[in-house]
Design a protein around this motif. Structure first.
Motif, PDB file in Angstrom:
ATOM      1  N   GLU A 147      51.569  70.035  17.095  1.00 17.82           N
ATOM      2  CA  GLU A 147      51.311  71.168  17.977  1.00 17.82           C
ATOM      3  C   GLU A 147      51.395  70.795  19.449  1.00 17.82           C
ATOM      4  OE1 GLU A 147      48.766  70.290  15.648  1.00 17.82           O
ATOM      5  OE2 GLU A 147      49.695  71.500  14.109  1.00 17.82           O
ATOM      6  N   THR A 148      51.157  69.561  19.775  1.00 17.63           N
ATOM      7  CA  THR A 148      51.152  69.162  21.187  1.00 17.63           C
ATOM      8  C   THR A 148      52.549  68.698  21.596  1.00 17.63           C
ATOM      9  OG1 THR A 148      50.601  66.863  20.698  1.00 17.63           O
ATOM     10  CG2 THR A 148      48.758  68.380  20.967  1.00 17.63           C
ATOM     11  N   PRO A 149      52.862  68.776  22.880  1.00 18.68           N
ATOM     12  CA  PRO A 149      54.161  68.291  23.355  1.00 18.68           C
ATOM     13  C   PRO A 149      54.339  66.784  23.096  1.00 18.68           C
ATOM     14  CG  PRO A 149      53.138  69.665  25.026  1.00 18.68           C
ATOM     15  CD  PRO A 149      52.127  69.483  23.932  1.00 18.68           C
ATOM     16  N   GLU A 150      53.247  66.004  23.227  1.00 17.10           N
ATOM     17  CA  GLU A 150      53.342  64.571  22.973  1.00 17.10           C
ATOM     18  C   GLU A 150      53.664  64.297  21.510  1.00 17.10           C
ATOM     19  OE1 GLU A 150      50.563  65.909  24.450  1.00 17.10           O
ATOM     20  OE2 GLU A 150      50.916  65.270  26.519  1.00 17.10           O
ATOM     21  N   GLN A 181      57.542  62.547  17.445  1.00 10.94           N
ATOM     22  CA  GLN A 181      58.282  62.837  16.219  1.00 10.94           C
ATOM     23  C   GLN A 181      59.788  62.797  16.473  1.00 10.94           C
ATOM     24  OE1 GLN A 181      57.329  66.557  14.361  1.00 10.94           O
ATOM     25  NE2 GLN A 181      58.666  66.187  12.633  1.00 10.94           N
ATOM     26  N   ALA A 182      60.242  63.346  17.588  1.00  6.46           N
ATOM     27  CA  ALA A 182      61.667  63.336  17.914  1.00  6.46           C
ATOM     28  C   ALA A 182      62.180  61.909  18.113  1.00  6.46           C
ATOM     29  CB  ALA A 182      61.925  64.173  19.170  1.00  6.46           C
TER      30      ALA A 182
END
Length: 116
Positions: A93-96, A101-102
Motif C-alpha cells: 500500500e505504501t510507495p516504498e 517490490q518493483a
C-alpha cells in the motif's frame, strides 16, 4: 614464551620438512582442504609479521610462504517457495513497498546477481 625462545634458535629460512611425519601429526590419515591450508598459512604469516613488527624476531621466516589458490564458491540457488516469499509484497500500500517490490521483480526478471 617458550615457543618464541624455540623460534629464535631456528634458522631464518623456512624449508620443507625432510619427511612426511614431520609435516603431519602422527594420527593424521586425512589431508586438509585447500581452504584450511590457506587459513593456516595466513595465520602463520600474520603471527610472524606481528612478531617481526614488535621486534620479537629479527626477520619474518613466513614472509615468502605461498598461499594456495582459493576457489570461488557458487551461490546457493533459491527454492520455489523462497522465491515466492521473496517476491511477495510486504506492504504494497505504501510507495516504498511498491518501489521495493518493483526493484525485486526487476532483479529477478533480469537475472541480476547482487552481493551482500
Amino acid at each position: 614464551m617458550a615457543f618464541l625462545a624455540h623460534e629464535r634458535g631456528r634458522k631464518a629460512s623456512v624449508g620443507r620438512p625432510s619427511s612426511r611425519t614431520e609435516a603431519e601429526p602422527k594420527n593424521s590419515s586425512r589431508r586438509l582442504s585447500g581452504e584450511s591450508v590457506y587459513l593456516e598459512i595466513a595465520a602463520l604469516r600474520a603471527f610472524y609479521k606481528f612478531a617481526e613488527n614488535e621486534k620479537i624476531l629479527p626477520a619474518n621466516p613466513a614472509e615468502h610462504l605461498a598461499l594456495p589458490r582459493r576457489w570461488k564458491r557458487m551461490p546457493k540457488a533459491l527454492s520455489n517457495d523462497e522465491i515466492k516469499k521473496l517476491l511477495a509484497p510486504e506492504n504494497p500500500e505504501t510507495p516504498e513497498g511498491l518501489c521495493d517490490q518493483a526493484i525485486l521483480e526487476l532483479a529477478y526478471a533480469s537475472a541480476c546477481v547482487c552481493q551482500n
